[in-house]
Design a protein around this motif. Structure first.
Motif, short mmCIF file in Angstrom:
data_model
loop_
_atom_site.label_atom_id
_atom_site.label_comp_id
_atom_site.label_asym_id
_atom_site.label_seq_id
_atom_site.Cartn_x
_atom_site.Cartn_y
_atom_site.Cartn_z
N SER A 1 44.48 -5.23 -34.41
CA SER A 1 45.72 -5.49 -33.66
C SER A 1 46.76 -4.51 -34.20
N TYR A 2 47.61 -4.03 -33.31
CA TYR A 2 48.54 -2.99 -33.75
C TYR A 2 49.72 -2.87 -32.79
N ASN A 3 50.77 -2.23 -33.30
CA ASN A 3 51.89 -1.81 -32.47
C ASN A 3 52.24 -0.39 -32.88
N LEU A 4 52.11 0.54 -31.96
CA LEU A 4 52.40 1.94 -32.24
C LEU A 4 53.59 2.44 -31.42
N GLN A 5 54.33 1.50 -30.82
CA GLN A 5 55.49 1.86 -30.02
C GLN A 5 56.77 1.42 -30.71
N LYS A 6 57.61 2.38 -31.05
CA LYS A 6 58.81 2.11 -31.83
C LYS A 6 59.76 1.14 -31.13
N ASN A 7 59.79 1.20 -29.80
CA ASN A 7 60.71 0.33 -29.06
C ASN A 7 60.25 -1.12 -29.02
N ARG A 8 59.07 -1.39 -29.58
CA ARG A 8 58.57 -2.77 -29.63
C ARG A 8 58.64 -3.36 -31.03
N ILE B 1 38.65 -15.57 -44.73
CA ILE B 1 39.45 -15.02 -43.64
C ILE B 1 40.05 -13.70 -44.13
N LEU B 2 39.96 -12.66 -43.30
CA LEU B 2 40.23 -11.30 -43.75
C LEU B 2 41.38 -10.66 -42.98
N SER B 3 42.16 -9.85 -43.68
CA SER B 3 43.22 -9.10 -43.01
C SER B 3 43.58 -7.87 -43.83
N VAL B 4 43.60 -6.71 -43.18
CA VAL B 4 44.10 -5.48 -43.77
C VAL B 4 45.26 -5.01 -42.90
N PHE B 5 46.40 -4.76 -43.54
CA PHE B 5 47.63 -4.44 -42.81
C PHE B 5 48.21 -3.13 -43.33
N HIS C 1 54.23 -9.13 -36.78
CA HIS C 1 55.29 -8.59 -35.94
C HIS C 1 56.62 -9.30 -36.16
N SER C 2 56.54 -10.57 -36.51
CA SER C 2 57.76 -11.36 -36.70
C SER C 2 58.14 -11.53 -38.17
N ASP C 3 57.40 -10.87 -39.07
CA ASP C 3 57.63 -11.00 -40.51
C ASP C 3 57.51 -12.45 -40.98
N SER C 4 56.58 -13.16 -40.40
CA SER C 4 56.36 -14.56 -40.77
C SER C 4 55.18 -14.67 -41.75
N VAL D 1 32.89 -12.66 -32.11
CA VAL D 1 33.86 -11.58 -31.92
C VAL D 1 35.09 -12.14 -31.21
N GLU D 2 34.85 -13.01 -30.26
CA GLU D 2 35.95 -13.70 -29.56
C GLU D 2 36.79 -14.49 -30.55
N LEU D 3 36.14 -15.17 -31.48
CA LEU D 3 36.86 -15.93 -32.51
C LEU D 3 37.70 -14.99 -33.39
N ALA D 4 37.13 -13.84 -33.75
CA ALA D 4 37.88 -12.85 -34.53
C ALA D 4 39.08 -12.34 -33.74
N ASP D 5 38.94 -12.25 -32.43
CA ASP D 5 40.03 -11.81 -31.56
C ASP D 5 41.19 -12.80 -31.62
N PHE D 6 40.89 -14.09 -31.65
CA PHE D 6 41.94 -15.10 -31.77
C PHE D 6 42.64 -15.02 -33.12
N VAL D 7 41.86 -14.81 -34.16
CA VAL D 7 42.44 -14.65 -35.50
C VAL D 7 43.37 -13.44 -35.52
N SER D 8 42.89 -12.32 -34.98
CA SER D 8 43.66 -11.09 -35.01
C SER D 8 44.95 -11.21 -34.21
N ASN D 9 44.89 -11.88 -33.07
CA ASN D 9 46.08 -12.06 -32.26
C ASN D 9 47.11 -12.94 -32.96
N THR D 10 46.62 -13.96 -33.66
CA THR D 10 47.52 -14.83 -34.43
C THR D 10 48.20 -14.05 -35.54
N PHE D 11 47.42 -13.24 -36.25
CA PHE D 11 47.98 -12.45 -37.35
C PHE D 11 48.94 -11.38 -36.83
#
Length: 206
Positions: free
Chosen positions: A8-15, A76-80, A185-188, A170-180
């Protein structure tokens, strides 16, 4: 060991905050986890819509996915990685070299997980488009496979990309990634704080 990941990512500065993250989980008994996720998602299959984490119709499943993994024997895994903290070597005239960043973030995760301690490891990532099409996809796959063979020579490693609609985990990983993604994105830290000792998080390793 079985590892399922999605980016999951954001590469647009205006977002807002610009970052790349790879998220998912590692599980030994994938059959048991698959069975439990199938039961949880079953009531949501009646709508005939493809189950996907970005569809607000399935918001309830997002919470249930995290709860499931918190109760199951998984890590549960996350690299940021913040893009503004990435070395200029990861950029060219067209911008960020996404595949290079993605590959090196995966390598950092594999080292953290000490894959060499396992006899066999299967790594499944959500399939996506690569710069350069099929050739770019092949180069990326070869990069990861060569790294696994060199770094974890005694481990029988399988690496493959599969669309989330073809594999429920993979679908389950997609839900995890979207949650993260929403957390980053919100610094939560709300979701992260609930995950406890089974949460493996790497921040800005590049």
């Amino acid at each position: 060991m079985n590892i399922y990941l999605d980016e999951s990512y954001n590469l647009q500065k205006n977002r807002g905050k610009m970052f790349i993250s790879i998220n998912g989980f590692a599980v030994l008994d994938e059959k048991a986890l698959r069975k439990r996720w199938r039961a949880i998602r079953k009531p949501h299959t009646t709508s005939k819509r493809r189950i996907h984490a970005t569809d607000s119709h399935f918001d309830e499943l997002r919470d249930k996915s995290i709860t499931l993994l918190g109760r199951h024997d998984v890590n549960i895994l996350s690299v940021f990685q913040l893009t503004q903290e990435i070395s200029h070597d990861y950029f060219d005239k067209d911008g960020i070299k996404f595949d290079s960043v993605y590959a090196d973030l995966l390598k950092k995760l594999f080292l953290k997980l000490s894959l060499g301690e396992y006899q066999k490891v299967k790594i499944v990532v959500d399939a996506r488009k690569h710069k350069g099409g099929k050739l770019g996809e092949k180069v990326f796959r070869n990069t990861i496979e060569d790294y696994l063979k060199h770094e974890f020579a005694r481990t029988d490693s399988i690496f493959k990309a599969t669309p989330s609609y073809m594999d429920m985990l993979v679908e389950l990983a997609d839900f995890v990634s979207n949650t993260f993604y929403k957390e980053y994105h919100s610094d939560s830290e709300h979701v992260f704080e609930k995950l406890g000792f089974r949460f493996i998080q790497i921040k800005n390793p590049l």
